[in-house]
Scaffold this motif. Structure first.
Motif, mmCIF file in Angstrom:
data_model
loop_
_atom_site.group_PDB
_atom_site.id
_atom_site.type_symbol
_atom_site.label_atom_id
_atom_site.label_comp_id
_atom_site.label_asym_id
_atom_site.label_seq_id
_atom_site.Cartn_x
_atom_site.Cartn_y
_atom_site.Cartn_z
ATOM 1 N N LEU A 70 -14.107 9.708 -5.392
ATOM 2 C CA LEU A 70 -12.753 9.217 -5.097
ATOM 3 C C LEU A 70 -11.786 9.497 -6.239
ATOM 4 O O LEU A 70 -10.625 9.869 -6.007
ATOM 5 N N VAL A 71 -12.233 9.340 -7.472
ATOM 6 C CA VAL A 71 -11.351 9.628 -8.611
ATOM 7 C C VAL A 71 -11.085 11.127 -8.696
ATOM 8 O O VAL A 71 -9.950 11.551 -8.949
ATOM 9 N N THR A 72 -12.093 11.952 -8.452
ATOM 10 C CA THR A 72 -11.887 13.401 -8.448
ATOM 11 C C THR A 72 -10.840 13.786 -7.405
ATOM 12 O O THR A 72 -9.939 14.592 -7.682
ATOM 13 N N ASN A 73 -10.915 13.191 -6.213
ATOM 14 C CA ASN A 73 -9.911 13.467 -5.177
ATOM 15 C C ASN A 73 -8.523 13.055 -5.636
ATOM 16 O O ASN A 73 -7.544 13.779 -5.422
ATOM 17 N N ALA A 74 -8.415 11.883 -6.265
ATOM 18 C CA ALA A 74 -7.112 11.418 -6.755
ATOM 19 C C ALA A 74 -6.559 12.382 -7.795
ATOM 20 O O ALA A 74 -5.369 12.726 -7.769
ATOM 21 N N LEU A 75 -7.400 12.841 -8.692
ATOM 22 C CA LEU A 75 -6.948 13.755 -9.745
ATOM 23 C C LEU A 75 -6.531 15.110 -9.183
ATOM 24 O O LEU A 75 -5.572 15.709 -9.658
ATOM 25 N N ARG A 76 -7.219 15.580 -8.161
ATOM 26 C CA ARG A 76 -6.928 16.894 -7.575
ATOM 27 C C ARG A 76 -5.705 16.891 -6.670
ATOM 28 O O ARG A 76 -4.983 17.885 -6.583
ATOM 29 N N VAL A 99 -9.929 3.154 -5.078
ATOM 30 C CA VAL A 99 -9.187 4.045 -5.959
ATOM 31 C C VAL A 99 -7.814 4.240 -5.340
ATOM 32 O O VAL A 99 -7.694 4.547 -4.159
ATOM 33 N N TRP A 100 -6.777 4.015 -6.151
ATOM 34 C CA TRP A 100 -5.423 4.240 -5.654
ATOM 35 C C TRP A 100 -4.830 5.424 -6.410
ATOM 36 O O TRP A 100 -5.227 5.720 -7.535
ATOM 37 N N ASP A 101 -3.878 6.075 -5.759
ATOM 38 C CA ASP A 101 -3.159 7.176 -6.396
ATOM 39 C C ASP A 101 -1.734 7.218 -5.852
ATOM 40 O O ASP A 101 -1.359 6.390 -5.029
ATOM 41 N N THR A 102 -0.967 8.180 -6.307
ATOM 42 C CA THR A 102 0.459 8.229 -5.975
ATOM 43 C C THR A 102 0.794 9.100 -4.767
ATOM 44 O O THR A 102 1.963 9.227 -4.416
ATOM 45 N N VAL A 128 -22.835 7.286 1.983
ATOM 46 C CA VAL A 128 -23.461 6.218 1.182
ATOM 47 C C VAL A 128 -22.762 4.868 1.327
ATOM 48 O O VAL A 128 -23.209 3.881 0.747
ATOM 49 N N SER A 129 -21.698 4.825 2.116
ATOM 50 C CA SER A 129 -20.925 3.587 2.266
ATOM 51 C C SER A 129 -21.108 2.987 3.651
ATOM 52 O O SER A 129 -21.283 3.711 4.622
ATOM 53 N N ARG A 130 -21.016 1.668 3.727
ATOM 54 C CA ARG A 130 -21.062 1.040 5.055
ATOM 55 C C ARG A 130 -19.671 0.964 5.669
ATOM 56 O O ARG A 130 -19.539 0.727 6.870
ATOM 57 N N ALA A 131 -18.639 1.144 4.860
ATOM 58 C CA ALA A 131 -17.268 1.142 5.364
ATOM 59 C C ALA A 131 -16.396 1.972 4.431
ATOM 60 O O ALA A 131 -16.616 1.992 3.220
ATOM 61 N N LEU A 132 -15.422 2.655 5.004
ATOM 62 C CA LEU A 132 -14.454 3.437 4.241
ATOM 63 C C LEU A 132 -13.097 3.236 4.893
ATOM 64 O O LEU A 132 -12.947 3.455 6.095
ATOM 65 N N THR A 133 -12.123 2.785 4.107
ATOM 66 C CA THR A 133 -10.783 2.556 4.638
ATOM 67 C C THR A 133 -9.742 3.200 3.731
ATOM 68 O O THR A 133 -9.974 3.393 2.539
ATOM 69 N N VAL A 134 -8.594 3.522 4.327
ATOM 70 C CA VAL A 134 -7.459 4.048 3.586
ATOM 71 C C VAL A 134 -6.266 3.176 3.938
ATOM 72 O O VAL A 134 -5.984 2.935 5.108
ATOM 73 N N GLU A 135 -5.584 2.705 2.918
ATOM 74 C CA GLU A 135 -4.423 1.839 3.126
ATOM 75 C C GLU A 135 -3.224 2.411 2.384
ATOM 76 O O GLU A 135 -3.329 2.772 1.200
ATOM 77 N N SER A 136 -2.089 2.514 3.073
ATOM 78 C CA SER A 136 -0.860 2.964 2.429
ATOM 79 C C SER A 136 -0.329 1.859 1.535
ATOM 80 O O SER A 136 -0.372 0.683 1.898
ATOM 81 N N GLY A 142 2.070 5.743 -2.361
ATOM 82 C CA GLY A 142 0.699 6.161 -2.582
ATOM 83 C C GLY A 142 -0.235 5.524 -1.575
ATOM 84 O O GLY A 142 0.178 5.030 -0.527
ATOM 85 N N LYS A 143 -1.522 5.564 -1.913
ATOM 86 C CA LYS A 143 -2.539 5.015 -1.019
ATOM 87 C C LYS A 143 -3.679 4.447 -1.852
ATOM 88 O O LYS A 143 -3.800 4.737 -3.040
ATOM 89 N N GLU A 144 -4.507 3.657 -1.170
ATOM 90 C CA GLU A 144 -5.723 3.144 -1.782
ATOM 91 C C GLU A 144 -6.867 3.444 -0.829
ATOM 92 O O GLU A 144 -6.797 3.119 0.359
ATOM 93 N N VAL A 145 -7.904 4.089 -1.345
ATOM 94 C CA VAL A 145 -9.101 4.409 -0.569
ATOM 95 C C VAL A 145 -10.193 3.458 -1.045
ATOM 96 O O VAL A 145 -10.472 3.377 -2.236
ATOM 97 N N THR A 146 -10.782 2.717 -0.096
ATOM 98 C CA THR A 146 -11.790 1.713 -0.437
ATOM 99 C C THR A 146 -13.093 2.014 0.289
ATOM 100 O O THR A 146 -13.097 2.235 1.500
ATOM 101 N N ALA A 147 -14.173 2.019 -0.474
ATOM 102 C CA ALA A 147 -15.513 2.198 0.084
ATOM 103 C C ALA A 147 -16.325 0.950 -0.247
ATOM 104 O O ALA A 147 -16.173 0.362 -1.318
#
Length: 161
Positions: A70-76, A99-102, A128-136, A142-147
């Motif tokens: 998730l951090v790699t995705n935010a950085l890229r 992980v949140w990003d802009t 590897v996660s039981r749940a994955l969500t994306v919230e604006s 930006g957004k926050e991706v939660t696993a």
């Protein structure tokens, strides 16, 4: 050395408190690597386990893998600052990694393709996660991706006292 803008470990206070245990870390643009984010997550997991049932190696590894992806995705894919929140709810059934990003762009898992180099991050996180969500975030900032990574029933840590 990268110094987080804000780092915080929170735990319930007072008699009988059962608050979630969590750590927030926020970094300025370009001031963090995935390895440093994994280290921050591992430090939290170690603190959570002190004096309690330690988390299984598999759970610790899965949390670090999710943080890395998730951090790699935010950085890229997002300019600007980014942040990490690692949390263990009071029930001790899972570890949440956010992980949140802009960037307001919602990430999309690519179709499976063993021949493709790269682009497997969300696929791995979902596996590897039981749940994955994306919230604006508010006002398109930006957004926050939660696993959520489940802790096996037999290995769940004792609640904080």
């Amino acid at each position: 050395m990268v110094i987080p803008l804000r780092q915080q470990l929170s735990e319930g206070t007072g008699p009988g408190a059962r608050a979630a245990r969590l750590r927030h870390v926020t970094w300025e643009a370009g001031s963090v690597t995935a390895a440093q984010a994994r280290e921050a997550a591992l430090a939290f997991l170690t603190e959570v386990g002190d004096g309690r049932t330690p988390l299984p190696d598999r759970t610790r590894d899965d949390v670090q893998l999710v943080v890395s992806e998730l951090v790699t995705n935010a950085l890229r894919h997002a300019p600007g600052a980014c942040g990490l929140r690692v949390e263990m709810p009071p029930d001790g059934h899972a570890v949440r990694v956010a992980v949140w990003d802009t960037s307001a762009d919602v990430p999309v898992a690519q179709p499976r393709n063993g021949g493709r180099v790269g682009g497997h991050g969300l696929e791995i996180v979902e596996a590897v996660s039981r749940a994955l969500t994306v919230e604006s975030l508010t006002a398109g900032r930006g957004k926050e991706v939660t696993a959520e990574i489940e802790i096996p029933r037999a290995a769940r840590p004792a609640p904080a006292s």
